[in-house]
Design a protein around this motif. Structure first.
Motif, short mmCIF file in Angstrom:
data_model
loop_
_atom_site.label_atom_id
_atom_site.label_comp_id
_atom_site.label_asym_id
_atom_site.label_seq_id
_atom_site.Cartn_x
_atom_site.Cartn_y
_atom_site.Cartn_z
N MET A 1 -5.22 -10.42 4.63
CA MET A 1 -5.66 -9.26 3.83
C MET A 1 -4.97 -9.25 2.47
O MET A 1 -5.58 -8.92 1.45
N LEU A 2 -3.69 -9.59 2.46
CA LEU A 2 -2.96 -9.64 1.18
C LEU A 2 -3.48 -10.78 0.32
O LEU A 2 -3.75 -10.62 -0.88
N ARG A 3 -3.62 -11.95 0.93
CA ARG A 3 -4.06 -13.14 0.19
C ARG A 3 -5.42 -12.92 -0.45
O ARG A 3 -5.66 -13.32 -1.59
N ASP A 4 -6.31 -12.25 0.30
CA ASP A 4 -7.67 -12.04 -0.20
C ASP A 4 -7.81 -10.76 -1.03
O ASP A 4 -8.93 -10.33 -1.33
N HIS A 5 -6.67 -10.13 -1.34
CA HIS A 5 -6.65 -8.91 -2.16
C HIS A 5 -7.46 -7.77 -1.54
O HIS A 5 -7.98 -6.92 -2.25
N LEU B 1 0.87 -17.76 3.47
CA LEU B 1 0.74 -17.24 2.11
C LEU B 1 1.21 -18.22 1.04
O LEU B 1 0.79 -18.14 -0.12
N LEU B 2 2.08 -19.15 1.42
CA LEU B 2 2.73 -20.01 0.42
C LEU B 2 1.77 -20.75 -0.51
O LEU B 2 2.07 -20.86 -1.71
N PRO B 3 0.64 -21.27 -0.03
CA PRO B 3 -0.27 -21.93 -0.98
C PRO B 3 -0.77 -20.99 -2.07
O PRO B 3 -1.22 -21.45 -3.12
N PRO C 1 2.66 -7.02 -3.40
CA PRO C 1 1.84 -7.00 -2.18
C PRO C 1 2.73 -7.25 -0.95
O PRO C 1 3.44 -8.26 -0.89
N THR C 2 2.69 -6.31 0.01
CA THR C 2 3.71 -6.30 1.07
C THR C 2 3.10 -6.28 2.46
O THR C 2 2.22 -5.46 2.75
N LEU C 3 3.61 -7.17 3.29
CA LEU C 3 3.27 -7.19 4.72
C LEU C 3 4.51 -6.74 5.49
O LEU C 3 5.58 -7.33 5.33
#
Ligand SMILES: [Zn+2]
Length: 336
Positions: free
Chosen positions: A137-141, A178-180, A309-311
């Motif tokens: 969800m974070l990666r895809d905004h 998330l690293l990539p 952006p926080t998980l």
């Protein structure tokens, strides 16, 4: 705020742990913890529950060398059986090339508090998928702040061994995912040092790790979590530990938070992962800082103000009468 839950946490309910002498103790990590958190969050309309989705096994298997061991051992258990690794070969042992019996578990495990049952693989995988769903969800905004209600916890599971109630490292799995897309900072707020998470990234410059926890000279995990562990090789300077005495009050705790916030600000990560344990509460049966239920809002605010952006991944917190309110107060600090 989105709360990611999963469907099978209640299947993970091992009973005994062997620790600190001849007695066996009841494991405090029970499904009741998750029920207590859900009950409080469900009563507040600001929280929206979403079920974790499945991810291909490779996301978990590629960073956990004991993935297949846990999977196979779980599959070999009968209903109600609990298997405890009890032979730990240590360095210098002649290790067999093929490790295909549950008995070899001491190669992969640090202790006898993390048993494998028939359902252990399924629930540990689903717990990691809970974190992965949030990371996606974070990666895809799609979201900027997400809470993954993980159980079992993950922060004591490392790149060599699992242990301490943890099988797969949920925060580390999310960070790898998330690293990539950008650099990551992981802050561990559990009462116990996040030794697994630290070890995963101690030589990785693109992940900054920090942990505030009880002084390991007097508390689990004993062999990690000291202030002079600052990362290795090219990654020196990307790990920061804040060991604090038992019974630490909010005032001193917030000073440690402030030091970590400054380091994260300087590091400028694209993503922040918080391994949020609430066994720092004054009434926790395992932990023991003097933090009160309402203090978690202020702690959360310090990280929320970073505006990254926080998980947030659930770790420990064993007082089922208070953990739900602690989680809620922490999460509300991230509401815009
Ligand atoms: Zn803990």
């Amino acid at each position: 705020m989105i709360v990611i839950e999963k469907y099978n946490d209640s299947l993970h309910n091992p009973y005994w742990k062997f620790q600190l002498g001849p007695e066996a103790y009841e494991i405090k990590d029970t499904p009741m913890r998750v029920e207590a958190i859900k009950k409080v969050l469900r009563e507040d309309k600001r929280f929206k529950f979403v079920t974790a989705r499945e991810f291909p096994e490779r996301y978990i298997a590629k960073i956990h060398p004991y993935h297949d061991y846990i999977k196979k051992t779980a599959a070999s258990m009968k209903e109600g059986e609990e298997f405890y690794p009890d032979l730990f070969p240590g360095e210098g042992a002649h290790l067999p090339k093929v490790v295909d019996s549950p008995l070899w578990g001491g190669i992969w495990c640090t202790d006898a508090v993390t048993p494998i049952t028939q359902k252990t693989y399924d629930v540990a995988r689903a717990s990691a998928e809970t974190a992965l769903t949030g990371a996606e969800m974070l990666r895809d905004h799609k979201q900027n702040r997400v809470y993954a209600l993980c159980r079992p916890s993950g922060h004591h599971a490392g790149p060599r061994v699992f242990g301490g109630y943890c099988y797969f490292n949920n925060a580390a799995t999310a960070a790898e995912y998330l690293l990539p897309s950008g650099t990551v900072a992981i802050v561990d707020l559990d009462f116990h040092h996040g030794n697994g998470t630290q070890e995963f990234f101690q030589e990785v410059k693109s992940v900054f790790t920090a942990s505030i926890h009880c002084d390991p000279s007097i508390e689990y995990p004993y062999f990690w979590g000291y202030a002079d562990e600052k990362g290795k090789g090219q990654a020196v300077g990307t790990n920061h530990n804040e060991p604090l005495p038992k019974k630490t009050e909010l005032h001193e705790y917030l000073k440690a938070v402030g030091r970590i916030v400054e380091k994260i600000r300087a590091y400028q990560p694209a993503f922040l992962i918080i391994a949020a344990g609430f066994d720092t509460h004054e009434d926790d049966p395992i932990g023991g800082f003097n933090l009160h239920t309402h203090d978690y809002f202020e702690i959360g605010k310090a990280f929320s103000l970073l505006n990254i952006p926080t998980l947030i991944c659930q770790e420990g917190g064993y007082n089922t009468a208070t953990v739900g309110e602690c989680v809620k107060n922490f999460l509300l600090a991230f509401e815009k």
